[in-house]
Design a protein around this motif. Structure first.
Motif, PDB file in Angstrom:
ATOM      1  N   THR A   1      -1.696 -16.303  -6.227  1.00 18.71           N
ATOM      2  CA  THR A   1      -1.559 -15.786  -4.958  1.00 18.71           C
ATOM      3  C   THR A   1      -0.200 -16.028  -4.092  1.00 18.71           C
ATOM      4  O   THR A   1       0.129 -14.989  -3.290  1.00 18.71           O
ATOM      5  CB  THR A   1      -2.707 -16.479  -3.872  1.00 18.71           C
ATOM      6  N   MET A   2       0.309 -17.192  -4.204  1.00 18.28           N
ATOM      7  CA  MET A   2       1.576 -17.316  -3.451  1.00 18.28           C
ATOM      8  C   MET A   2       2.643 -16.565  -4.029  1.00 18.28           C
ATOM      9  O   MET A   2       3.415 -15.829  -3.367  1.00 18.28           O
ATOM     10  CB  MET A   2       1.904 -18.885  -3.485  1.00 18.28           C
ATOM     11  N   ALA A   3       2.894 -16.648  -5.533  1.00 18.85           N
ATOM     12  CA  ALA A   3       4.001 -15.865  -5.998  1.00 18.85           C
ATOM     13  C   ALA A   3       3.612 -14.518  -5.704  1.00 18.85           C
ATOM     14  O   ALA A   3       4.580 -13.721  -5.747  1.00 18.85           O
ATOM     15  CB  ALA A   3       4.099 -16.299  -7.392  1.00 18.85           C
ATOM     16  N   GLY A   4       2.487 -13.992  -5.951  1.00 21.05           N
ATOM     17  CA  GLY A   4       2.350 -12.366  -5.911  1.00 21.05           C
ATOM     18  C   GLY A   4       2.406 -11.854  -4.315  1.00 21.05           C
ATOM     19  O   GLY A   4       3.140 -10.768  -4.497  1.00 21.05           O
ATOM     20  N   SER A   5       2.160 -12.746  -3.450  1.00 23.73           N
ATOM     21  CA  SER A   5       2.202 -12.173  -2.178  1.00 23.73           C
ATOM     22  C   SER A   5       3.595 -12.315  -1.393  1.00 23.73           C
ATOM     23  O   SER A   5       4.184 -11.634  -0.718  1.00 23.73           O
ATOM     24  CB  SER A   5       1.075 -12.811  -1.032  1.00 23.73           C
ATOM     25  N   GLN A   6       4.137 -13.670  -1.790  1.00 23.78           N
ATOM     26  CA  GLN A   6       5.329 -13.940  -1.012  1.00 23.78           C
ATOM     27  C   GLN A   6       6.587 -13.475  -1.986  1.00 23.78           C
ATOM     28  O   GLN A   6       7.458 -12.592  -1.395  1.00 23.78           O
ATOM     29  CB  GLN A   6       5.574 -15.442  -0.891  1.00 23.78           C
ATOM     30  N   LEU A   7       6.618 -13.856  -3.047  1.00 20.39           N
ATOM     31  CA  LEU A   7       7.919 -13.522  -3.957  1.00 20.39           C
ATOM     32  C   LEU A   7       8.101 -12.169  -4.396  1.00 20.39           C
ATOM     33  O   LEU A   7       8.932 -11.347  -4.331  1.00 20.39           O
ATOM     34  CB  LEU A   7       7.904 -14.495  -5.173  1.00 20.39           C
ATOM     35  N   VAL A   8       6.809 -11.696  -4.702  1.00 19.02           N
ATOM     36  CA  VAL A   8       6.778 -10.063  -5.291  1.00 19.02           C
ATOM     37  C   VAL A   8       6.570  -9.008  -4.146  1.00 19.02           C
ATOM     38  O   VAL A   8       7.486  -8.168  -3.683  1.00 19.02           O
ATOM     39  CB  VAL A   8       5.622  -9.931  -6.239  1.00 19.02           C
ATOM     40  N   ALA A   9       5.337  -9.124  -3.753  1.00 20.00           N
ATOM     41  CA  ALA A   9       4.954  -8.362  -2.496  1.00 20.00           C
ATOM     42  C   ALA A   9       5.727  -7.957  -1.451  1.00 20.00           C
ATOM     43  O   ALA A   9       6.225  -6.855  -1.045  1.00 20.00           O
ATOM     44  CB  ALA A   9       3.244  -8.222  -2.163  1.00 20.00           C
ATOM     45  N   ASN A  10       5.848  -9.225  -0.935  1.00 20.07           N
ATOM     46  CA  ASN A  10       6.700  -9.008   0.415  1.00 20.07           C
ATOM     47  C   ASN A  10       8.154  -8.754   0.434  1.00 20.07           C
ATOM     48  O   ASN A  10       8.903  -8.094   1.009  1.00 20.07           O
ATOM     49  CB  ASN A  10       6.451 -10.514   1.392  1.00 20.07           C
ATOM     50  N   ASN A  11       8.641  -9.365  -0.637  1.00 21.90           N
ATOM     51  CA  ASN A  11      10.064  -9.243  -0.824  1.00 21.90           C
ATOM     52  C   ASN A  11      10.433  -7.687  -1.330  1.00 21.90           C
ATOM     53  O   ASN A  11      11.163  -7.077  -1.044  1.00 21.90           O
ATOM     54  CB  ASN A  11      10.623 -10.004  -1.921  1.00 21.90           C
ATOM     55  N   LEU A  12       9.598  -7.151  -2.105  1.00 21.88           N
ATOM     56  CA  LEU A  12       9.738  -5.671  -2.705  1.00 21.88           C
ATOM     57  C   LEU A  12       9.584  -4.824  -1.427  1.00 21.88           C
ATOM     58  O   LEU A  12      10.522  -3.812  -1.282  1.00 21.88           O
ATOM     59  CB  LEU A  12       8.642  -5.175  -3.538  1.00 21.88           C
ATOM     60  N   ARG A  13       8.724  -5.206  -0.382  1.00 20.02           N
ATOM     61  CA  ARG A  13       8.550  -4.335   0.777  1.00 20.02           C
ATOM     62  C   ARG A  13       9.781  -4.558   1.514  1.00 20.02           C
ATOM     63  O   ARG A  13      10.335  -3.567   2.228  1.00 20.02           O
ATOM     64  CB  ARG A  13       7.438  -5.030   1.602  1.00 20.02           C
ATOM     65  N   GLU A  14      10.298  -5.854   1.732  1.00 18.40           N
ATOM     66  CA  GLU A  14      11.673  -6.089   2.627  1.00 18.40           C
ATOM     67  C   GLU A  14      13.023  -5.262   1.976  1.00 18.40           C
ATOM     68  O   GLU A  14      13.698  -4.426   2.730  1.00 18.40           O
ATOM     69  CB  GLU A  14      12.048  -7.412   2.573  1.00 18.40           C
ATOM     70  N   ILE A  15      12.767  -5.280   0.444  1.00 17.70           N
ATOM     71  CA  ILE A  15      13.939  -4.601  -0.015  1.00 17.70           C
ATOM     72  C   ILE A  15      13.982  -3.045   0.069  1.00 17.70           C
ATOM     73  O   ILE A  15      14.760  -2.221   0.441  1.00 17.70           O
ATOM     74  CB  ILE A  15      14.081  -5.006  -1.532  1.00 17.70           C
ATOM     75  N   PHE A  16      12.847  -2.549  -0.432  1.00 17.52           N
ATOM     76  CA  PHE A  16      12.844  -0.986  -0.610  1.00 17.52           C
ATOM     77  C   PHE A  16      12.249  -0.241   0.739  1.00 17.52           C
ATOM     78  O   PHE A  16      12.499   0.938   0.811  1.00 17.52           O
ATOM     79  CB  PHE A  16      11.804  -0.789  -1.641  1.00 17.52           C
TER      80      PHE A  16
ATOM     81  N   LEU B   1      15.917 -15.976  -0.412  1.00 12.62           N
ATOM     82  CA  LEU B   1      15.919 -14.516  -0.497  1.00 12.62           C
ATOM     83  C   LEU B   1      15.533 -13.897   0.808  1.00 12.62           C
ATOM     84  O   LEU B   1      16.084 -12.862   1.347  1.00 12.62           O
ATOM     85  CB  LEU B   1      14.951 -13.937  -1.654  1.00 12.62           C
ATOM     86  N   GLU B   2      14.470 -14.536   1.457  1.00 14.57           N
ATOM     87  CA  GLU B   2      14.069 -13.906   2.894  1.00 14.57           C
ATOM     88  C   GLU B   2      15.195 -13.738   3.682  1.00 14.57           C
ATOM     89  O   GLU B   2      15.206 -12.813   4.509  1.00 14.57           O
ATOM     90  CB  GLU B   2      12.911 -14.911   3.046  1.00 14.57           C
ATOM     91  N   ILE B   3      15.989 -14.779   3.893  1.00 15.67           N
ATOM     92  CA  ILE B   3      16.725 -15.069   5.007  1.00 15.67           C
ATOM     93  C   ILE B   3      17.875 -13.954   4.610  1.00 15.67           C
ATOM     94  O   ILE B   3      18.273 -13.185   5.805  1.00 15.67           O
ATOM     95  CB  ILE B   3      17.594 -16.495   4.840  1.00 15.67           C
ATOM     96  N   ARG B   4      18.318 -13.520   3.472  1.00 13.28           N
ATOM     97  CA  ARG B   4      19.269 -12.534   3.383  1.00 13.28           C
ATOM     98  C   ARG B   4      18.779 -11.149   3.441  1.00 13.28           C
ATOM     99  O   ARG B   4      19.187 -10.114   3.925  1.00 13.28           O
ATOM    100  CB  ARG B   4      20.170 -12.652   1.981  1.00 13.28           C
ATOM    101  N   LEU B   5      17.280 -10.825   2.810  1.00 14.62           N
ATOM    102  CA  LEU B   5      16.797  -9.593   3.000  1.00 14.62           C
ATOM    103  C   LEU B   5      16.628  -9.340   4.623  1.00 14.62           C
ATOM    104  O   LEU B   5      17.020  -8.038   4.941  1.00 14.62           O
ATOM    105  CB  LEU B   5      15.478  -9.865   2.306  1.00 14.62           C
ATOM    106  N   ASP B   6      16.222 -10.190   5.324  1.00 15.35           N
ATOM    107  CA  ASP B   6      16.098 -10.022   6.976  1.00 15.35           C
ATOM    108  C   ASP B   6      17.098  -9.779   7.449  1.00 15.35           C
ATOM    109  O   ASP B   6      17.399  -8.898   8.258  1.00 15.35           O
ATOM    110  CB  ASP B   6      15.260 -11.282   7.432  1.00 15.35           C
ATOM    111  N   ALA B   7      18.270 -10.364   7.081  1.00 13.41           N
ATOM    112  CA  ALA B   7      19.680 -10.210   7.801  1.00 13.41           C
ATOM    113  C   ALA B   7      19.979  -8.638   7.293  1.00 13.41           C
ATOM    114  O   ALA B   7      20.643  -8.073   8.182  1.00 13.41           O
ATOM    115  CB  ALA B   7      20.520 -11.370   7.043  1.00 13.41           C
ATOM    116  N   GLN B   8      19.845  -8.350   5.893  1.00 15.80           N
ATOM    117  CA  GLN B   8      20.294  -7.116   5.618  1.00 15.80           C
ATOM    118  C   GLN B   8      19.640  -5.983   6.490  1.00 15.80           C
ATOM    119  O   GLN B   8      20.030  -4.936   6.936  1.00 15.80           O
ATOM    120  CB  GLN B   8      20.130  -6.893   3.983  1.00 15.80           C
ATOM    121  N   LYS B   9      18.163  -6.419   6.654  1.00 22.04           N
ATOM    122  CA  LYS B   9      17.333  -5.280   7.361  1.00 22.04           C
ATOM    123  C   LYS B   9      17.843  -5.171   8.867  1.00 22.04           C
ATOM    124  O   LYS B   9      17.997  -4.209   9.255  1.00 22.04           O
ATOM    125  CB  LYS B   9      15.897  -5.762   7.136  1.00 22.04           C
TER     126      LYS B   9
END
Length: 763
Positions: free
Chosen positions: A405-420, A501-509
């Motif tokens: 649940t943690m890896a799938g929702s945080q590392l995969v789903a949320n980061n993919l949404r932040e990136i793409f 990863l989240e800090i840099r993804l949010d910063a780029q966004k």
């Protein structure tokens, strides 16, 4: 009054944006001559404008011109900067204190995860190392000499099975169910308190540096949606204007309907968990009947992994549904201001997300295998037998559920949404622009060059909720890190990797993909701090119950201290399994193939502490059960009290404001008091000289004064007496009245060059 050296840069970028926005808010809009307020939002709601936003400071990839946006991109938003500290002062200057506080909190939270992640990794490695020579229980399960016959896992279709089939599960459980996890759970309880206390210190330091110590929330105007839907009015005693108002009697049915729908949404999440439970029961029974020995042996592992994946998919789908439900219900309640709307929306959304993410985890940790009954007298729900834990416990299943649940929702789903997602939306906007200019010639395209506001319009709007979903994602993660860390010590490590990863993804966004958001002022992270505090308090209780009731720590401790002849775990396996005589099976429970193992079975074993069939009270709870239960309850009480005592001690030990900051504040107050005193002394002396001059000009000449030297009109001892009274009067001025001096804390602390606003009228 102010020492202005460079007028163009005197106001910071976020201050200039707020000034421009305030000027726009004061423009008249509508038919009424006195109709002011947030009419920009109203115009956007009516479709009169497509967007309203501050402009970015040029392009972030412009090689010719330097600007703040370019600096933020090269020193903050790129992934190559992941080892650098965040330029929070520049973030605050460009985006405002509200976004600045979010990134300051996220960076501080990530920094605090380092010791927790390292210690969690050490605990996991300790479990791996000790799995081979300090795991007596697993050795007995995997030893053919102790190859015990276990009772069927389901009615009729399942046969008797050998305990050795759960060897791999027993070995894996030691990775997370070992003495080190108890101390790690205590450490994480103290860590969460340390994190919140140290964040308060950091928050006060930022408030001091960003001139937010005396920040007060501005008086908010009603929301445009509220004004459009409400017909009643009421005079605002602060602004002395008539404003839309909804009587409480009209709110009651709205609140009741909202509460009913929220309960229905919660029931939907619980129903999804129940559906996953039914899936586990049926799939595990079917896999256990498989002729393939590998599949039948690992039926529990395969069922747990697939069920956790299905549950993750349901969680992600319900998240999208819950977001629309919470927004609709909040609009139904018709909050007056944006703050009231955000508070109501936050409460609903967090409650729904909490149930959605943690309901399956709570079920496995505290309910699975607890109310199943016993062989011959099982408990049924809707005609199905309840799930049982493996002989080594439910901790492995809990760990797998947490990890997936943690890896799938945080590392995969949320980061993919932040990136793409932002890149896709920006690409679609540019495609729309290309199609709009397709009919123009090359010369017209060159002449048409896009202005700054047109380029920014192609970016993605941050939306009305702003940082809400960013905070919600991190708060849910904090729950994974703290609530069940005793069952999954690798949670801080996964959170650390995700946040880097989240800090840099949010910063780029924010720098590259989003329109520059409207500057908002804030002095902290708001209601999220209290939510974190509540989660930290709940985590002490959940970890205590996980260690006491889910893991085998307490039963093993009781066995070694009370029942073991040599103080070791030798014989614990036989102690933890009870006997059942197969002749006592009812027709419903009797397996169809009793010779599944190739021999007749007289007694089978099951996981419980009950009397054997040859005892006076067969199948009743044994004395060992009550001893273990008492020890578990005692552990919960002792664990909670010790942890709360230590956290309270840390709360008192760590001051909210550091001593250096306290000294700096006192020094500034002293400088302000001196400035006020010097200003008052100079003004009073000028007034005395002026009064003396006026008396000399208006007084008639005296014959004695014509022949005597001129004497001052006011004796010196009167001035000295006045100075003493002035010192006494100025020393009583509160610090809050002396704000506003100098150029601001970010432009040279301690340089006092003006007077307080309380004395401006007398200058």
């Amino acid at each position: 009054m102010f020492d202005i050296k460079e007028p163009a840069s005197f106001f910071r970028p976020h201050v200039r944006s707020r000034i421009a926005y305030s000027i726009l808010l004061r423009n008249k809009f509508g038919h009424g001559a006195t109709e002011f307020g947030d009419r920009i939002a109203k115009a956007l709601a009516l479709g009169m404008y497509d967007g309203a936003y501050p402009l970015h400071d040029g392009d972030y990839d412009d090689k010719a011109i330097d600007n703040d946006r370019k600096v933020l991109y090269h020193h903050w938003a790129r992934f190559s900067c992941f080892l650098r500290y965040q330029p929070v002062d520049l973030i605050r200057d460009y985006f405002g204190s509200k976004i600045g506080f979010y990134f300051a909190w996220l960076g501080f939270y990530t920094w605090m995860l380092f010791p927790a992640a390292i210690l969690g990794l050490v605990v996991f490695i300790y479990g791996i190392v000790t799995m081979w020579w300090e795991n007596q229980v697993s050795d007995e399960i995997c030893n053919d000499y102790f190859n015990l016959t276990m009772c069927p896992l389901c009615d009729k279709f399942c046969g008797y099975w050998s305990l050795g089939e759960s060897c791999q599960s027993a070995m894996a459980s030691h990775l997370f169910d070992n003495p080190a996890t108890v101390f790690f759970a205590i450490f994480m309880s103290l860590w969460s308190t340390m994190f919140l206390e140290l964040w308060k210190r950091r928050r006060h330091a930022l408030q001091y540096l960003w001139d937010l110590q005396t920040f007060r929330q501005e008086e908010e105007r009603p929301r445009p949606q509220f004004e459009a839907q409400v017909r009643h009015t009421k005079r605002n005693w602060i602004t002395q204007e008539d404003e839309p108002w909804l009587p409480f009697i009209y709110r009651i049915p709205r609140y009741m309907l909202s509460a009913v729908l929220v309960l229905f949404a919660i029931a939907l999440a619980v129903g999804a968990v129940f559906g996953v439970i039914m899936y586990r029961v049926s799939v595990q029974a079917s896999l256990a009947l498989n002729r393939n020995e590998l599949i039948a042996t690992n039926a529990n592992l395969v069922t747990t992994a697939t069920a956790a994946t299905i549950n993750l998919t349901i969680i992600l789908l319900l998240n999208m549904i819950y977001s629309h439900i919470a927004e609709y219900l909040t609009e139904l309640e018709q909050p007056r201001t944006e703050t009231e709307f955000d508070d109501s929306f936050t409460f609903k959304m967090f409650l729904l997300q909490f149930v959605n993410y943690y309901s399956a985890i709570f079920y496995i940790a505290f309910f699975k295998g607890r109310l199943i009954g016993r062989p011959g007298k099982y408990v049924y729900t809707l005609g199905y037998r309840q799930e049982e834990c493996s002989p080594s416990g439910c901790l492995v299943e809990l760990c797998m559920q947490l990890g997936i649940t943690m890896a799938g929702s945080q590392l995969v789903a949320n980061n993919l949404r932040e990136i793409f997602l932002p890149k896709i939306l920006v690409w679609l906007n540019f495609r729309w622009l290309i199609q709009a200019m397709a009919g123009k010639s090359e010369e017209e395209r060159k002449k048409t060059g896009l202005s700054r506001w047109e380029l920014d319009y192609l970016h993605v709007d941050i939306g009305p909720r702003g940082l809400f979903f960013e905070y919600l994602e991190m708060v849910i993660q904090f729950g994974f890190v703290s609530l069940f860390v005793a069952a999954f010590p690798l949670a801080p490590l996964l959170a650390l990797i995700n946040n880097i990863l989240e800090i840099r993804l949010d910063a780029q966004k924010f720098v590259c993909s989003l329109r520059r958001p409207m500057v908002g002022r804030a002095a902290d992270i708001g209601v999220w701090y209290y939510i974190l505090e509540a989660i930290s308090t709940i985590s002490v209780c959940t970890n205590a119950f996980v260690i006491a009731f889910t893991s085998e720590f307490i039963p093993r401790l009781v066995y070694t201290r009370v029942y073991s002849p040599d103080g070791s775990l030798n014989g614990y396996l036989n102690f933890s399994l009870s006997y059942f005589e197969v002749e006592d099976f009812s027709e419903k429970n009797t397996p169809r193939n009793p010779l599944h193992l190739g021999h007749n079975v007289t007694f089978c074993r099951y996981r419980d502490l009950r009397e054997p069939p040859w005892a006076e009270d067969p199948y009743e709870y044994s004395n060992a059960f009550w001893h273990v239960l008492a020890a578990r309850l005692a552990f919960v009480v002792v664990f909670q009290n010790i942890t709360f005592l230590l956290t309270r001690f840390l709360d008192l030990l760590i001051p909210d404001t550091s001593y250096d900051l306290q000294d700096a504040i006192k020094m500034e107050e002293q400088l302000v008091s001196r400035a006020i005193l010097d200003f008052e002394l100079q003004r009073t002396k000028q007034r005395q000289r002026h009064n003396r001059f006026r008396r000399q000009q208006t007084a008639p000449p005296d014959e004695d004064e014509e022949h005597s030297p001129t004497t001052p009109a006011t004796p010196d001892h009167h001035v000295d007496s006045w100075e003493a009274n002035l010192h006494k009067r100025v020393s009583g001025i509160s610090p809050s009245r002396s704000q506003g001096f100098g150029q601001g804390r970010g432009q040279g602390r301690g340089q006092v060059s003006g007077a307080s606003s309380d004395y401006e009228s007398t200058v």
